[in-house]
Design an enzyme around this catalytic site. Structure first.
Site, mmCIF file in Angstrom:
data_model
loop_
_atom_site.group_PDB
_atom_site.id
_atom_site.type_symbol
_atom_site.label_atom_id
_atom_site.label_comp_id
_atom_site.label_asym_id
_atom_site.label_seq_id
_atom_site.Cartn_x
_atom_site.Cartn_y
_atom_site.Cartn_z
ATOM 1 N N GLY A 143 0.858 -1.156 -0.040
ATOM 2 C CA GLY A 143 -0.013 -0.083 -0.001
ATOM 3 C C GLY A 143 1.024 1.151 -0.123
ATOM 4 O O GLY A 143 1.907 1.180 0.306
ATOM 5 N N CYS A 144 0.139 2.413 -0.524
ATOM 6 C CA CYS A 144 1.167 3.649 -0.284
ATOM 7 C C CYS A 144 1.426 4.082 0.863
ATOM 8 O O CYS A 144 2.563 4.611 1.199
ATOM 9 C CB CYS A 144 0.027 4.644 -1.199
ATOM 10 S SG CYS A 144 -1.379 4.926 -0.420
ATOM 11 N N TYR A 145 0.534 3.983 1.946
ATOM 12 C CA TYR A 145 1.108 4.379 3.411
ATOM 13 C C TYR A 145 2.115 3.435 3.902
ATOM 14 O O TYR A 145 3.072 3.927 4.240
ATOM 15 C CB TYR A 145 -0.224 4.455 4.161
ATOM 16 C CG TYR A 145 -1.156 5.667 4.047
ATOM 17 C CD1 TYR A 145 -0.639 6.807 4.470
ATOM 18 C CD2 TYR A 145 -2.415 5.534 3.989
ATOM 19 C CE1 TYR A 145 -1.407 7.912 4.155
ATOM 20 C CE2 TYR A 145 -3.317 6.721 3.796
ATOM 21 C CZ TYR A 145 -2.782 7.821 3.941
ATOM 22 O OH TYR A 145 -3.761 8.896 4.023
#
Length: 345
Positions: free
Chosen positions: A148-150
């Site tokens: 995921g980006c986070y």
């Protein structure tokens, strides 16, 4: 040329995959699918691609996808890939999945935060696609679960320091801000212009699904259970992510050691840039690129380490990292197709 297909090419991450792969020197993008836009030329969905991308979106067909591709990217909502990916792998395709379905080593952890998993054995065999950390196993993988980006923005600064034993595993805090494209392209009240512009808010505090993904990787690195306090925020900009991390350095550890650890860990890695002492990252400096910029501030008096990372949530946080994973799976230079020059302003 390697023949590549994208399942779900008209979401934001899927469209970024099209953009990046069309400029890849060793790839022929042969199939793009979209349930909503089947039969529609891609440049009608995204007019910026007029005269550049000449493909038409298709309905997904397992037979056609397997016949016309060597590698498949699945840019779909959670749950759908776990139904498709096992069939692609059975037909000897390599798959990079951008959902959460194949990110977790512990399937029960996935099921606690998402839904029952219908391909648990394949999930357990998949490799977590953080290239700078798991490159050796990514190169041998049949399925990669793209982070995921986070988690990408959190893990890249923390993993080297936990691995080297320079920071405590307790008391980790992540304060992260994302552009609105992180919510996806499907319309929703919370991402409407009037709801977002001239506003700044935290959301899913204490309950974001990326939290267990970070916890699992950090725990594996540390060798003990780790829980990071994670608070995501929505920023009124289209793309970009800035994450501020707070950690406690172990006794006698200095700021110079922290900086040297990060520089050494990422030496020779093209997409992680460690800022010089006294500088901190900005989302504008990584916009449209696969870079992750990391800066540190060491508060010696309070024995507090502040780490700041910046990525483009759609590139290093999604499509760019997925292409980087493909490059490593196929034995290409990991930067192939990803050498976009950053905007100076």
């Amino acid at each position: 040329m390697v023949k590549v297909g994208i399942v779900g090419a008209t979401g934001y991450a899927g469209a970024e995959l099209v953009r990046i792969l069309f400029g890849h020197p060793k790839v022929a993008l042969s199939v793009i699918t979209s349930r909503q836009y089947a039969g529609v030329p891609f440049d009608q969905v995204f007019p910026a691609m007029k005269g550049v991308v000449d493909l038409t979106c298709e309905e997904f067909s397992m037979e056609e996808m397997c016949r016309r591709t060597d590698v498949v990217f699945t840019a779909l909502p959670h749950k759908i890939p776990m139904e498709i990916v096992p069939r692609l792998v059975a037909r000897d395709k390599r798959v990079i999945d951008l959902s959460a379905d194949f990110r977790f080593r512990d399937v029960k952890r996935y099921e606690a935060f998402y839904q029952p998993h219908t391909a648990p054995s394949l999930s357990a065999a998949a490799v977590y696609g953080l290239p700078e950390v798991y490159g050796d196993v990514i190169s041998q993988a049949r399925v990669v679960g793209n982070p995921g980006c986070y988690p990408t923005s959190v893990l890249l600064p923390l993993v080297p320091l936990l691995k080297a034993g320079l920071i405590r595993s307790e008391g980790l805090v992540a304060d992260a801000k994302s552009g609105v494209s992180g919510a996806g392209r499907s319309p929703s009240l919370g991402s409407l212009y009037c709801e977002v512009t001239e506003s700044f808010k935290a959301y899913k505090v204490g309950g974001h699904r990326h939290n267990p993904e970070m916890d699992e990787v950090l725990s594996l690195v540390a060798g003990d259970p780790v829980h990071i306090t994670f608070v995501p925020h929505l920023v009124p900009m289209s793309r970009g992510m800035l994450t501020t991390l707070y950690a406690v350095p172990k006794e006698s550890v200095t700021g110079e050691e922290i900086l040297e650890c990060l520089k050494s860990f990422y030496a020779g890695r093209p997409f992680v840039r460690i800022c010089p002492e006294g500088q901190v990252p900005s989302t504008g400096h990584v916009r449209g690129t696969n870079y992750c910029d990391v800066g540190i501030v060491f508060d010696a008096d309070q024995r507090r380490l502040i780490l700041i990372s910046a990525i483009d949530n759609l590139v290093k946080g999604a499509a760019g990292q997925a292409v980087q994973n493909m490059n490593m799976m196929l034995g290409f230079d990991e930067s192939a197709g990803l050498n976009a020059v950053p905007y100076p302003i």
